[in-house]
Design an enzyme around this catalytic site. Structure first.
Site, short mmCIF file in Angstrom:
data_model
loop_
_atom_site.label_atom_id
_atom_site.label_comp_id
_atom_site.label_asym_id
_atom_site.label_seq_id
_atom_site.Cartn_x
_atom_site.Cartn_y
_atom_site.Cartn_z
NE ARG A 103 -6.42 -22.18 11.99
CZ ARG A 103 -7.50 -22.90 12.28
NH1 ARG A 103 -7.42 -23.94 13.06
NH2 ARG A 103 -8.67 -22.57 11.78
CE LYS B 95 -8.42 -3.81 -1.89
NZ LYS B 95 -7.25 -4.63 -2.27
CG HIS C 200 -2.54 0.49 0.88
ND1 HIS C 200 -3.29 -0.41 0.17
CD2 HIS C 200 -1.43 0.72 0.12
CE1 HIS C 200 -2.66 -0.72 -0.94
NE2 HIS C 200 -1.53 -0.05 -1.01
CE LYS D 169 -0.16 3.67 -2.35
NZ LYS D 169 1.08 2.92 -2.36
CD GLU E 182 -0.03 -3.75 -8.65
OE1 GLU E 182 0.19 -3.51 -7.44
OE2 GLU E 182 -0.81 -4.63 -9.03
CG HIS F 109 -6.29 0.79 -4.20
ND1 HIS F 109 -6.55 0.89 -2.85
CD2 HIS F 109 -5.65 -0.40 -4.37
CE1 HIS F 109 -6.08 -0.21 -2.24
NE2 HIS F 109 -5.55 -1.00 -3.14
CE LYS G 219 -2.72 -7.24 -9.18
NZ LYS G 219 -1.98 -6.77 -8.03
C1 BG6 Z 1 -3.71 -4.03 -2.87
C2 BG6 Z 1 -4.11 -5.03 -3.92
O1 BG6 Z 1 -4.84 -3.45 -2.27
O2 BG6 Z 1 -2.94 -2.99 -3.47
C3 BG6 Z 1 -2.90 -5.57 -4.66
O3 BG6 Z 1 -4.81 -6.09 -3.30
C4 BG6 Z 1 -2.04 -4.44 -5.18
O4 BG6 Z 1 -3.32 -6.43 -5.73
C5 BG6 Z 1 -1.75 -3.43 -4.09
O5 BG6 Z 1 -0.84 -5.00 -5.68
C6 BG6 Z 1 -1.06 -2.21 -4.65
O6 BG6 Z 1 -0.62 -1.40 -3.61
P1 BG6 Z 1 0.63 -0.45 -3.81
O7 BG6 Z 1 0.65 0.39 -2.59
O8 BG6 Z 1 1.83 -1.32 -3.97
O9 BG6 Z 1 0.36 0.32 -5.06
#
Ligand code: BG6
Length: 472
Positions: A48, A158, A188, A192, A226, A250, A340
């Site tokens: 934007r 996503k 993603h 990996k 995490e 994931h 988390k």
């Molecule tokens: C994302 C989530 O898809 O993946 C996040 O939205 C998460 O909440 C992240 O922290 C984790 O990715 P990675 O590669 O750091 O494990």
């Protein structure tokens, strides 16, 4: 320079997003840095804010230097990379920006302007996708507007919807303008290196796969933990929650990689066929078993995070016992834990084998103390360890657990590509193997929706604990 890739233009919607500055622009630069880009490419950022090409280049330079290792920053390469960047200011809901985009594309490739290979990347909030896609079509830039033998592809980030219904709606929008073989739904985790290695580990070795079934395996544990909270993503998390944010994509993708049957070949569809079969074989969570097989949690203090409701019941943790009802896995529990603010950051898959039929060694050689395990760590380290019992030195026959370990860092001399580098490269080259097909999106939403319909009262857990446990 990557001689296998044709020249193309990447159009980055959401060029000012956190994802673009932290992951996409640094990954694209690193591909250029390591000669993985074709000799000619352009990257057009859209967002934007009004700025010109030079200001966008300066912003991109800043993002790159703050997100790649100093030793990877080569000023000459960075200058060359930035010269390929262009910017189109646009309100993505309005048609006007798209005609400017079209003109910019045409001005960049003057030899055959309408034969441009185009890769669209949607690094935008999900609500914008329908606007972007409709406007692309109106501007003659849709997948089916393609002319000559050039290609057009779209990468969609996503979340792909928030449930089965919205995932189907989103797909209907995208599929109206792009064919399935032009749509790259990114997760993603599939970029990996250690996740890609699961396929190799299982199917390029003779010694593991014969044991990879209900006869020999006691259970499988998948952890995506995490040690930090939702950071500044309160507004997103309130709509999403952990089941949608981590498990639907994931978590279930990791489960499918461990549990799938060997594909008939390595084509994208053969691999993805096997993954979908796993989702379709997941035993439904029902009213009768949900309290036994699922626990949701919310970390203490979540409700005081920015943009979070004071009475929020959104989950930041889930622990689920899955069963895969097929010949290979019937009766083997797959425990999945993700959350988390847990005790540490680790993503791993632990496969535990059954005990030998008889244990005649002395204490402490109880089976769970030394049971054979294969521990695939995805992060923070990229390792595979095999645990087995060994004789403790001394006069008695006592068994202790020991590990044989493979570590990417010490076994290979290569620097690992980041997940986004790898997936961008695949999308440019047209390999969909590590992108999610629509039937997988739908079958994974089906199981997540069912859980969400049945349970919505997370237990509170202390920050930096391991969260509430399922009864074993
Ligand atoms: C994302 C989530 O898809 O993946 C996040 O939205 C998460 O909440 C992240 O922290 C984790 O990715 P990675 O590669 O750091 O494990």
């Amino acid at each position: 320079m990557n001689g296998h890739l044709e020249h193309f233009t990447l159009v980055l919607f959401g060029a000012a997003s956190d994802l673009s500055s932290r992951k996409l622009l640094p990954s694209l630069y690193k591909l250029a840095r390591w000669d993985q880009m074709p000799d000619r490419y352009n990257i057009i950022g859209l967002s934007r804010s009004p700025k010109d090409h030079e200001a966008f280049r300066a912003d991109a330079r800043e993002s790159i230097t703050s997100h790649v290792k100093a030793s990877d920053v080569d000023e000459g390469q960075l200058d060359r990379f930035c010269r390929n960047l262009y910017y189109v200011p646009a309100d993505l809901t309005e048609a006007e920006g798209y005609s400017r985009l079209r003109k910019t594309i045409e001005s960049l490739v003057t030899d055959m302007p309408s034969c441009n290979n185009l890769l669209f990347y949607l690094a935008t909030p999900p609500g914008l996708a329908p606007h972007i896609i409709d406007n692309l079509e109106q501007a003659g830039l849709g997948g089916r507007n393609q002319v000559c033998s050039s290609w057009r592809k779209i990468v969609v980030e996503k979340p792909y919807g928030f449930d089965l219904k919205t995932a189907r709606e989103l797909n209907a929008v995208v599929a109206r303008v792009f064919n399935e073989d032009q749509i790259y739904r990114i997760d993603h985790y599939l970029g990996k290196e250690p996740v890609q290695n699961i396929l190799i580990f299982r199917f390029s070795n003779g010694m593991f796969e014969p044991l990879w079934n209900r006869q020999f395996i006691e259970d499988v544990r998948i952890t995506i933990a995490e040690d930090f909270g939702i950071r500044s993503r309160g507004a997103y998390y309130e709509k999403s929650g952990l089941l949608r944010d981590i498990i639907q994509n994931h978590g279930l993708q990791l489960l499918a990689s461990v549990a799938m049957e060997p594909p008939v070949d390595l084509s994208a569809d053969a691999v993805r066929d096997e993954k979908v079969k796993v989702f379709r074989s997941l035993r439904p969570i029902t009213e009768a078993n949900v309290r036994e097989d699922v626990i949701l949690g919310q970390y203490e203090g979540y409700r005081t995070e920015k943009d979070v409701a004071a009475s929020s019941t959104v989950e930041t943790y889930a622990s689920i016992r899955w069963y895969i009802d097929n010949w290979r896995w019937k009766g083997v529990p797959f425990y999945m834990k993700a959350g988390k603010n847990l005790a540490k950051r680790v993503t791993e898959i632990v496969v535990t084998f059954k005990c030998p039929p008889q244990n005649f060694f002395g204490a402490p050689a109880s089976c769970s103390y030394t049971s054979n395990q294969i521990v695939m760590q995805i992060q923070p380290d990229e390792t595979i360890a095999i645990r087995f019992g060994a004789k403790r030195p001394g006069k008695d026959l006592i068994t202790d657990p020991v590990y044989m370990k493979f570590d990417y860092k010490t076994s290979f001399d290569h620097e690992l590509m980041s997940a986004y580098q790898r997936l961008l490269l695949d999308a440019m080259g047209g390999d969909q193997t590590n992108f999610i097909r629509q039937d997988a999106v739908e079958s994974s939403w089906r199981v997540i929706d069912r859980i969400r319909d049945l349970i919505s009262d997370p237990e509170s857990y202390p920050v930096h604990s391991w969260g509430p446990e399922l009864k074993q």
